[in-house]
Design a protein around this motif. Sequence first.
Motif, PDB file in Angstrom:
ATOM      1  N   LEU A 179       6.929   0.284  -3.583  1.00 14.78           N
ATOM      2  CA  LEU A 179       7.992   1.479  -3.394  1.00 14.78           C
ATOM      3  C   LEU A 179       7.507   2.533  -3.510  1.00 14.78           C
ATOM      4  O   LEU A 179       7.900   3.574  -2.887  1.00 14.78           O
ATOM      5  CB  LEU A 179       9.270   0.880  -3.877  1.00 14.78           C
ATOM      6  CG  LEU A 179      10.104  -0.288  -3.590  1.00 14.78           C
ATOM      7  CD1 LEU A 179      11.289  -0.821  -4.546  1.00 14.78           C
ATOM      8  CD2 LEU A 179      10.683   0.030  -2.018  1.00 14.78           C
ATOM      9  N   TYR A 180       6.579   2.904  -4.776  1.00 15.10           N
ATOM     10  CA  TYR A 180       6.516   4.051  -5.050  1.00 15.10           C
ATOM     11  C   TYR A 180       5.637   4.951  -4.162  1.00 15.10           C
ATOM     12  O   TYR A 180       6.140   5.964  -3.682  1.00 15.10           O
ATOM     13  CB  TYR A 180       5.805   4.214  -6.576  1.00 15.10           C
ATOM     14  CG  TYR A 180       6.445   4.017  -7.538  1.00 15.10           C
ATOM     15  CD1 TYR A 180       8.022   4.020  -7.359  1.00 15.10           C
ATOM     16  CD2 TYR A 180       6.217   4.173  -9.053  1.00 15.10           C
ATOM     17  CE1 TYR A 180       9.082   3.540  -8.554  1.00 15.10           C
ATOM     18  CE2 TYR A 180       6.882   4.154 -10.201  1.00 15.10           C
ATOM     19  CZ  TYR A 180       8.301   3.709  -9.714  1.00 15.10           C
ATOM     20  OH  TYR A 180       9.214   3.604 -10.789  1.00 15.10           O
ATOM     21  N   PRO A 181       4.592   4.431  -3.668  1.00 17.56           N
ATOM     22  CA  PRO A 181       3.881   5.420  -2.380  1.00 17.56           C
ATOM     23  C   PRO A 181       4.712   5.396  -1.291  1.00 17.56           C
ATOM     24  O   PRO A 181       4.849   6.646  -0.574  1.00 17.56           O
ATOM     25  CB  PRO A 181       2.394   4.553  -2.287  1.00 17.56           C
ATOM     26  CG  PRO A 181       2.554   3.322  -3.023  1.00 17.56           C
ATOM     27  CD  PRO A 181       4.018   3.335  -4.059  1.00 17.56           C
ATOM     28  N   TRP A 182       5.365   4.349  -1.014  1.00 16.91           N
ATOM     29  CA  TRP A 182       6.283   4.541   0.169  1.00 16.91           C
ATOM     30  C   TRP A 182       7.344   5.594   0.020  1.00 16.91           C
ATOM     31  O   TRP A 182       7.720   6.478   0.809  1.00 16.91           O
ATOM     32  CB  TRP A 182       7.279   3.110   0.347  1.00 16.91           C
ATOM     33  CG  TRP A 182       8.097   3.100   1.419  1.00 16.91           C
ATOM     34  CD1 TRP A 182       8.238   3.257   2.663  1.00 16.91           C
ATOM     35  CD2 TRP A 182       9.671   3.379   1.102  1.00 16.91           C
ATOM     36  NE1 TRP A 182       9.393   3.144   3.073  1.00 16.91           N
ATOM     37  CE2 TRP A 182      10.406   3.225   2.254  1.00 16.91           C
ATOM     38  CE3 TRP A 182      10.197   3.361  -0.126  1.00 16.91           C
ATOM     39  CZ2 TRP A 182      11.687   3.403   2.066  1.00 16.91           C
ATOM     40  CZ3 TRP A 182      11.626   3.290  -0.353  1.00 16.91           C
ATOM     41  CH2 TRP A 182      12.386   3.246   0.778  1.00 16.91           C
ATOM     42  N   ALA A 183       7.760   5.662  -1.070  1.00 14.42           N
ATOM     43  CA  ALA A 183       8.988   6.754  -1.429  1.00 14.42           C
ATOM     44  C   ALA A 183       8.260   7.951  -1.231  1.00 14.42           C
ATOM     45  O   ALA A 183       8.957   8.920  -0.753  1.00 14.42           O
ATOM     46  CB  ALA A 183       9.524   6.391  -2.889  1.00 14.42           C
ATOM     47  N   VAL A 184       7.243   8.293  -1.857  1.00 13.50           N
ATOM     48  CA  VAL A 184       6.582   9.460  -1.716  1.00 13.50           C
ATOM     49  C   VAL A 184       6.462  10.138  -0.420  1.00 13.50           C
ATOM     50  O   VAL A 184       6.461  11.310  -0.188  1.00 13.50           O
ATOM     51  CB  VAL A 184       5.287   9.593  -2.808  1.00 13.50           C
ATOM     52  CG1 VAL A 184       4.686  10.907  -2.649  1.00 13.50           C
ATOM     53  CG2 VAL A 184       5.466   9.402  -4.309  1.00 13.50           C
ATOM     54  N   TYR A 185       5.770   9.267   0.197  1.00 14.04           N
ATOM     55  CA  TYR A 185       5.340   9.495   1.756  1.00 14.04           C
ATOM     56  C   TYR A 185       6.711   9.057   2.802  1.00 14.04           C
ATOM     57  O   TYR A 185       6.218   9.050   3.785  1.00 14.04           O
ATOM     58  CB  TYR A 185       4.252   8.857   2.117  1.00 14.04           C
ATOM     59  CG  TYR A 185       3.089   9.773   1.559  1.00 14.04           C
ATOM     60  CD1 TYR A 185       2.452  10.661   2.284  1.00 14.04           C
ATOM     61  CD2 TYR A 185       2.602   9.379   0.181  1.00 14.04           C
ATOM     62  CE1 TYR A 185       1.453  11.240   1.503  1.00 14.04           C
ATOM     63  CE2 TYR A 185       1.791   9.944  -0.483  1.00 14.04           C
ATOM     64  CZ  TYR A 185       1.287  11.127   0.180  1.00 14.04           C
ATOM     65  OH  TYR A 185       0.175  11.989  -0.343  1.00 14.04           O
ATOM     66  N   PHE A 186       7.767   8.879   2.190  1.00 15.50           N
ATOM     67  CA  PHE A 186       8.734   8.675   3.020  1.00 15.50           C
ATOM     68  C   PHE A 186       9.093   9.658   4.224  1.00 15.50           C
ATOM     69  O   PHE A 186       9.228   9.299   5.219  1.00 15.50           O
ATOM     70  CB  PHE A 186      10.294   8.406   2.271  1.00 15.50           C
ATOM     71  CG  PHE A 186      11.184   7.966   3.017  1.00 15.50           C
ATOM     72  CD1 PHE A 186      11.218   6.758   3.349  1.00 15.50           C
ATOM     73  CD2 PHE A 186      12.395   8.585   3.558  1.00 15.50           C
ATOM     74  CE1 PHE A 186      12.363   6.377   4.397  1.00 15.50           C
ATOM     75  CE2 PHE A 186      13.103   8.313   4.240  1.00 15.50           C
ATOM     76  CZ  PHE A 186      13.314   7.153   4.822  1.00 15.50           C
ATOM     77  N   ASP A 187       9.122  11.005   3.923  1.00  9.57           N
ATOM     78  CA  ASP A 187       9.335  11.938   4.712  1.00  9.57           C
ATOM     79  C   ASP A 187       8.399  11.622   6.057  1.00  9.57           C
ATOM     80  O   ASP A 187       8.945  12.360   7.177  1.00  9.57           O
ATOM     81  CB  ASP A 187       9.490  13.219   4.066  1.00  9.57           C
ATOM     82  CG  ASP A 187      10.314  13.541   3.303  1.00  9.57           C
ATOM     83  OD1 ASP A 187      11.169  12.577   3.194  1.00  9.57           O
ATOM     84  OD2 ASP A 187      10.543  14.529   2.635  1.00  9.57           O
ATOM     85  N   GLU A 188       7.270  11.394   5.785  1.00 11.21           N
ATOM     86  CA  GLU A 188       6.230  11.450   6.954  1.00 11.21           C
ATOM     87  C   GLU A 188       6.601  10.221   7.865  1.00 11.21           C
ATOM     88  O   GLU A 188       6.122  10.205   9.024  1.00 11.21           O
ATOM     89  CB  GLU A 188       4.995  11.440   6.622  1.00 11.21           C
ATOM     90  CG  GLU A 188       4.412  12.749   6.398  1.00 11.21           C
ATOM     91  CD  GLU A 188       4.541  13.247   5.086  1.00 11.21           C
ATOM     92  OE1 GLU A 188       3.532  14.021   4.545  1.00 11.21           O
ATOM     93  OE2 GLU A 188       5.205  12.961   4.142  1.00 11.21           O
TER      94      GLU A 188
END
Lengths: 517, 119, 433, 99, 527
Positions: free
Chosen positions: B78-87
């Motif tokens: 979830l963490y990397p997903w969250a960080v790059y969610f905007d893209e």
Amino acid sequence: MSFPWLTAALLLPIVGSIVVMAMPKHGTIGRQAALGFSVLTFALSIAVALQFDTGEKGYQLTETHAWISAFGAHYALGVDGTGLVLVLLTTILVPVVIVASWRDADVGRWSTNAFFAWILALEGLAIGVFSSVDVFLFYVFFEATLIPIYFLIGGYGGPRRTYAAVKFLIFSLLGGLVMLASVVGLYVQSAKLNGGTPTYLLSDLHPLMQDVSTSTGRWLFLGFFIAFAVKAPMVPVHTWLPDAADEATPGTSVLLVSILDKIGTFGMIRFCLELFPEASRWATPVVLTLAVISVLYGGLVAIAQKSIPRLIAYTSVSHFGFIVLGIFVMNSQGQVGSTLYMFNHGLSTGVLFLVTGYLIARRGSRQIQDFGGVQKVAPVLAGIFLVGGLSSLSLPGLSPFVSEFLVMTGAFVHNWWYAVFAVFGIVLAALYILLMYQRTMTGPVTPAVAPIRDLDRREVAALAPLLALIVFFGFFPKPLIDVISPAVETTLTQVGAHDPSPAVSPGDVPAAEEAHE
Amino acid sequence: MELYTPVIALMALAAGFAIFSVVVSGLTGPKRYNRAKSDSYECGIEPTPQPMGGGRFPVKYYITAMLFIVFDIEIVFLYPWAVYFDEMKLFGLVEMVVFIATVFVAYAYVWRRGGLEWD
Amino acid sequence: MTHLIFTKAGEADLNGPFGNDPLWVVLLKALMIFVVLVLLTLFNIWWERRVVARMQHRIGPNMHGPFGLLQSLADGVKLALKEDLTPKAADKIVFILAPVLSVVPAFVAFSVIPFGPEVRIPFTDTTTQLQLTDMPVAVLFILAISSVGIYGIVLGGWSSGSTYSLLGGLRSSAQMISYEVAMGLALVAVFIYAGSMSTSQIVEAQKDIWFGLILVPSFVIYVIAMVGETNRAPFDLPEAEGELVGGFHTEYSSLKFALFFLAEYINMATVSALATTLFLGGWRAPWPISLWDGANQDYWPFLWFMGKVLVFIFFFIWLRGSLPRLRYDQFMAFGWKRLIPISLGWIVAVATIRAMTLDGGVDRQTLLIAIGVVAAITLVAFFFGGDYEEEADEETADAFDPYAGGYPVPPMTAPAYSVTGRTVSHQTSNQES
Amino acid sequence: MSATPFLTLSAILFTIGCIGVLTRRNAIVVFMCVELMLNASNLALVTFSRVNGNLDGQVTAFFVMVVAAAEVVVGLAIIMTIFRTRRSASVDDASLLKY
Amino acid sequence: MNAFDTPKLEYFELSPLLVVFGVALVGVLVEAFAPRERRYLLQTAVTVLGTVGALVMTVLVARDLKEYDGARGAIAAMGAIAVDGPSVFVWGLLLVLSLLSALLFAERQLDGGVTAFAGQAAALPGTEAERQASSQGLEHTEVFPLLMFSVGGMMLFAASNDLVTMFVALEVFSLPLYLLCGLARRRRLLSQEAALKYFMLGAFSSGFFLYGVALVYGYAGATDFAAISQAVSGRVGGEGLLLGGIALLAVGLLFKIGAVPFHSWTPDVYQGAPTAVTGFMAACTKIAAFGALLRLFYVGFGGAREDWTPMIWAVAIATMVVGSLFALVQSDIKRMLAYSSIAHAGFVLVGFVGLYSGGPDSVQISSLQAVLFYLVTYGFMTVGAFGIVTLVRDAGGEANHLSRWAGLGKEAPLVAAVMSFFLLGMAGIPLTSGFTGKWAVFTSAAQGGAVPLVVIAVVLSAVAAFFYLRVIVQMYFADPVGEGPTIAMPSVLTAVVIAVGFAATLLLGIVPGPILDLAGNAGSFIR
């Protein structure tokens, strides 16, 4: 498209086998059905024979269908003279065996029906073997015949039948698998030579194989030859046969020796010679030597045997030596003789196995020493035994004489040394047959032999056709020779061998006459 | 690598302090031997020779540990997903919903089978 | 897979202002953090005792130093002078190692906490960040490091060779990992909004509004989880004096015990500092003060930061003073059955909202379907949840083994247990009548 | 910074794990050695990731951790069952299936 | 900041995978929410329907494969998965076989109304808890979702187009299998031990695989096969990394295949696992692993074939030798079949190493085609044979000792006949699919120039034939010892499995054309 005669002849016994299997276990309905089917098949084979045109070369009654394109395999049937003769032999022997073995299977491990069903299955597959003109199809039938005979040996017969069956199967499988390697190699070569389209059809392969490289051809030849040598028991890969013949029921032995083993010699002609002429010529000296050794070794060992079926088995080893000799001398006399020999040997050995089978069943022993003076208590049996034995040692006037004579002629034409040694085989044959007759049939009646009954009508009826044929073809082999000769010619052309002397082939002239009629 | 040098410095400092404390406590404190003192403390009753079950853990904790692993891994993803969610926008949303739903299936199974029960 | 994720974290720009300090600055900062933490711990202990005392209408420590401020120091010295016991059943090496293992991570976790912006070190020209270091995965780093601390507790409990310690250590670790899940999930929403896991960038992202205000559920979940994570009341079950005589550190004495104690209080500070960083704008001045331009410059932010941290510490103390301890099963059930599903649901909701705000032209239908699916699954789960008939059946079906787990336990069906007080009185009344 | 030390370390760890699996007899220890092998691979992956200048290796390491965790869950469950049955975690004791 | 590509997924192409995993999840939910007494039926239905659904999707995908770089297919999921002819073929095969396995899993008539799986895996063997679990008729219907997860993993394994996906898939299909192995209702100790061994060695081998991934990644700088292939063809230094990587990856894959010297788990695990699981494992694991092996070595390491062919040669020979020879002395039917499967792995390796791709428009049989076809024949025979093994029982469950099979031919002619047929098929007798399969692999190997290997293989298949015959001899020519085995009347489930296996073995032996063509039309791998 004409009626697929060969397919019918092939399928009929197989269907019969299934039907017999499904019959009720009790009573004789099963074996009656089996007999019915085998007789029908015989009729069908006669029909095939009638349509066979002896004037034509090449395969007749052909049926060709693409089967497995990726393998280049076809469902292709067809017979030439050699094939037809062997098909006929098969269809003749099977009803005889069925009648002769009427009660043999009752004491077996499994039901009587199964016994007859296996026989019919074997018949169908054997017809397939003799009539397939596609290497792959041939191989499939070739291997498939092992299954029924395996169960026939293992399921019905003497105490060591399991051992015998397994030994038989292992030998055959080993041979078969070696052949598989060659079959695979053949595919590779055919694809290479045929521009990427592999084929197993003999008619396609014949021209292609002319171009195969020498060493490849020899390797492939070896693969086939080893398999066939195992099948037609040649020294030194013959050891399975005596065991199998010793343990199996007489009927099974007949099928084994008279029909199945012919596949080996048949295969040598059709595949070894026709597909790999160069390699065949290259191998000839060795093969001929082996053949002569078989002749002599089989004869010598036969004399030393104590058990009747083993003795007959060894005589067959000797006879097969003759057949192979005839095949590889590469002239028309030898090959015609060999093909004829296959047929005649089937008849005479059939008689021997069956009649001794009766004898053994009555006495309950197969040791020669347990018999004596049988001809006094069972004259008919002894008489038939004598005829069979004499035919086996190629007494003139009985059919094997013609074939053996031709083979010897061929051998002389090729290289008289082989013939000289082979002649000793004939002497040995006289020795072992007559010795056996003397020890078992003549002399004082031993107490154990005294209660032996003579043959009953069924048993005589079973043997009668065989005796008749032996005598008939002994005096008048022409029909068979007519059929065989064109095939032999084709083979020889394919091999590139020529008869060294102007053709004195006894078949040639009458064949032409026949065609005119 | 330079980012981690300070961490090592602090770690060394803390470790030095901790080890110092451990060593010092051995020196400063009194030492009066008493058999009872070196026994395990069990409110005065005779201590069991070994901790229960020979030092083995009750199975319950094992299940907790397994569940923890499952969810911790979910978090790791979830963490990397969250960080790059905007893209990733909608794609990210859909895929992560699928992912969370998948984990939820396992979660529901464990729950229903009593894996979350304590007694 | 070549460019799936992480490519944004190109190294050059990610280091940012960090990693360039000269060695002496690094050492200085490390030392400062160490000193601050030790002092903070001493202060916290004192403060806790004072506050709790006040809540309980007592006075609390007031003898040593002004207002008793030196009480903690005195306690520390006293501990150092106590005998250092090692039980004979203990695994010696691990027994000694465990407190060290517990305390080191507690310190290290602070290395990525931002105390303030870039400042000039007094008496020099060097400027530096008021933060030891930062990294693109700083928050993950903290979680990882604090997980290492759990080893200290487990090993401490296990190596003592005592039942109480073992159970305490286990409970403690089970609790910590249980609440770590919820804690970790609570942070996801923050990352969605901050677009980074670096602490300094998260603080940066809160320039306009604190995440604590827009992500209230995350904040609440985090606060609950952090209490569980630190083994503090009302979740202080591992230490549960009444049941476990102090938990994993039952067998520890002298300074080894002090180290565990220190670790616990530093952890308190760590989670508070993290909460501050992630949800309360970090070192940024709170609203009315932020109107003053100089509030977020120089060393002022350190003040705001410590203030916020102390608010959290006070919250911890407050909780301890007012709430009773939970039962263990309630506690675990709360963590696993409430916090986790709620966090997950909240993450999906946040992501959905974020996706919609980012991209006005979102295909609403797809979105609705996705939400519907999640909602349905959640609903189904909860609808069926709470009913475990079949498992219960199995358990009652099992024959009672009084030695289950190695301990003689009276069966629930024993006379002393099977009849509740009321029925007893009922029966007695019957007999009487 | 040169990658060699990291790769060497990784190789050493892998070898230790490998030898451990082959020589140790306690199921748990064997299992831990396997995990050591996985983590040695992770180290190698991350190192190569740096050498190659892309992040595939790191992502892979992520997946490996996940897989390793799953393996732990399953493996411990199996080992525990055996252990409960036999009161021993020795691999040698599991010998009913010897040829 | 680099541009960030939004990933996208080819949902249609991946639909078979998605369906299988979806069904597995549904299975878990059923497990969670359905009442106990209805789970069995529900799970069976879900599994069967799901598999059929996935099969339908596979067919649709297969019909719709587009041209791609000289072959047909599509690279899906950002290069992680290659949906091409071979993938789809293997998918279809795996699904069909797993459908059969699922039927075997669901069989509950053989053992008095319960499945072959333990009532409660956690209950200790021989304890009160276990007795109660079995008397209450508890059963682990979890085996169905586990089966589906495993199948999904296998499908992914065979289609994975990069090493990471391959590794993950490897574990996804292995982990459920480890568990399934330990769930036998009868002979729990054996079963648990099998699970332990399988797990330990499996984890060990995946460790090797992973280190291989790391090394190859270090060499090629990427994990997807296209990049690896490029790097391998370019040969830019780092030989050691590449060769080490290939060797280690091969270890991992050969372990799953059961090739010597990584075979030691096979007999133990096959014997200990519940027979339905053994059948599934024997057939499907091998298929998936060969799918992956083909893809990895043909696509990824095709450029380095000179380097790995000798290794595979040696492995193939060793595998055939060990498999054939050790099978000779086995006295347990499942162990014998295990060694037989090892031998079969050797034969497939022979086809694999032939490396013959066929001309552009020749009709010659290519290695890929041959191996795929062999896997088809092997899969059906194996599942069928293990289906029969479940039928032969005595008081203690299945009677696996060969001596207990004596006289089966008289006792149960039909079962014995069908079993004999399977055995003959495995031995490679004509008119069975075993023959056509063997023929195909040998031919492709011979075309690739591996003639000596073919000769060795031929000789060893003769040896192999011997131990199959032993069983037939035992069934037909030996007298029963003591009571003799009984044949449990199977329900329609097992009967269907055996019938399908039989039919496939027969049909593929007589008319292998369609399936061969299908395997040929599968075309080649895309990268």
